[in-house]
Every structure is written in C-alpha cells, then in structure tokens.
Design an enzyme around this catalytic site. Structure first.
Site, PDB file in Angstrom:
ATOM      1  N   CYS A 192       2.253 -55.900  -7.785  1.00  0.00           N
ATOM      2  CA  CYS A 192       1.488 -55.605  -8.991  1.00  0.00           C
ATOM      3  C   CYS A 192       0.037 -55.430  -8.570  1.00  0.00           C
ATOM      4  CB  CYS A 192       1.663 -56.669 -10.079  1.00  0.00           C
ATOM      5  SG  CYS A 192       0.880 -58.263  -9.816  1.00  0.00           S
ATOM      6  N   GLY A 216      -0.983 -59.023  -7.484  1.00  0.00           N
ATOM      7  CA  GLY A 216       0.084 -59.773  -6.832  1.00  0.00           C
ATOM      8  C   GLY A 216       0.352 -61.114  -7.496  1.00  0.00           C
ATOM      9  N   HIS A 262       6.215 -71.384   8.091  1.00  0.00           N
ATOM     10  CA  HIS A 262       6.061 -72.736   7.576  1.00  0.00           C
ATOM     11  C   HIS A 262       6.674 -72.978   6.200  1.00  0.00           C
ATOM     12  CE1 HIS A 262       2.397 -73.730  10.326  1.00  0.00           C
ATOM     13  NE2 HIS A 262       3.440 -73.280  11.000  1.00  0.00           N
TER      14      HIS A 262
END
Length: 143
Positions: free
Chosen positions: A65, A68, A98
């Site tokens: 978008c 985001g 991670h």
C-alpha cells in the site's frame, strides 16, 4: 515456492511489478487483488491473503500500500501471520532471520521500484535462524 500478493489502489503498481517479477523467476504466484487503480479498502484484499498464508496454502505473502502500514496492520490481525514492513534490504533480512516473518509489507510511496524488488529477493532468500529466536517467535500469538 508459492507466493501470494495483494495491494490496495496505492500499492497496485508495485504489486503488479512484483507479480510479474516473481512469475519470471518461476515462482507460483497468486494475486488476491486489487485489480485496478480505483480506490479500494485494503482489508478486502489483505484478509484473504493472510488467511491463505496462515493455512499454509502459500509459503509467503507480499502486501503493498502507500505506506505499507495499513496492509501490515491488517495482516497482523491473523494469529499465524508475522507481517513485517520493510523499507530496505537489511530490515527484510533481519525480520526473516530473527522473526520468521511470513508476510512482507512494501511502502510503494516511499521506495523505488528497484529497491522494492531487492527487498523481495532478500526476504524470499533469507532463512529463519531459529535457536533463541524460535522461543521468542512462539510467544507472539495470543493464546
């Protein structure tokens, strides 16, 4: 690898770019919309994508978008989704290593097309490290 893509009207251009890019690299890609640049509510496209990734129908999702943020917030409402908003390759790499992110959010209004594709590559080609990170990731869903 099976990849799902979705965007609102502000992410329509990059979604199409990413879709074609991945198809040319022989990924299986499914487009959850939007299919035009006319205004649309991003949850209408993102929720079906998140459900499909959560159910393991697709390995990863990519949502786009303007900022985001909206698509990321929506995807992260799903318990099995770990959506990461990435604006450079380093963030894409670390969130895979991670956080075992399974959905990538791209902010179309803030990065170049070239950088968006580099972020996609980094995201898709970085493995989760597991170990101490596995314990943390397992604590993310509300039980």
């Amino acid at each position: 690898m099976k990849i799902a893509v979705a965007a609102d009207h502000a992410g329509f251009t990059y979604k199409n770019l990413i879709f074609k890019y991945l198809e040319n690299k022989d990924y299986t890609v499914h487009d959850f919309g939007t299919y035009t640049s006319e205004s649309v509510d991003y949850p209408d496209c993102v929720h079906p994508l998140a459900t499909a990734v959560e159910s393991k129908e697709f390995d990863y999702g990519i949502v786009v978008c303007g900022s985001g943020e909206g698509v990321s917030m929506t995807a992260n409402k799903h318990q099995g989704i770990r959506c990461a908003l990435c604006w450079n390759e380093e963030v894409a790499e670390i969130t895979r290593k991670h956080n075992n992110a399974n959905v990538l959010a791209i902010p179309e209004r803030f990065i170049s097309e070239d950088l968006a594709l580099k972020i996609v590559d980094k995201f898709l080609h970085t493995d989760f490290e597991g170990g101490r990170h596995e314990r943390r990731v397992e604590k993310i869903p509300v039980k």
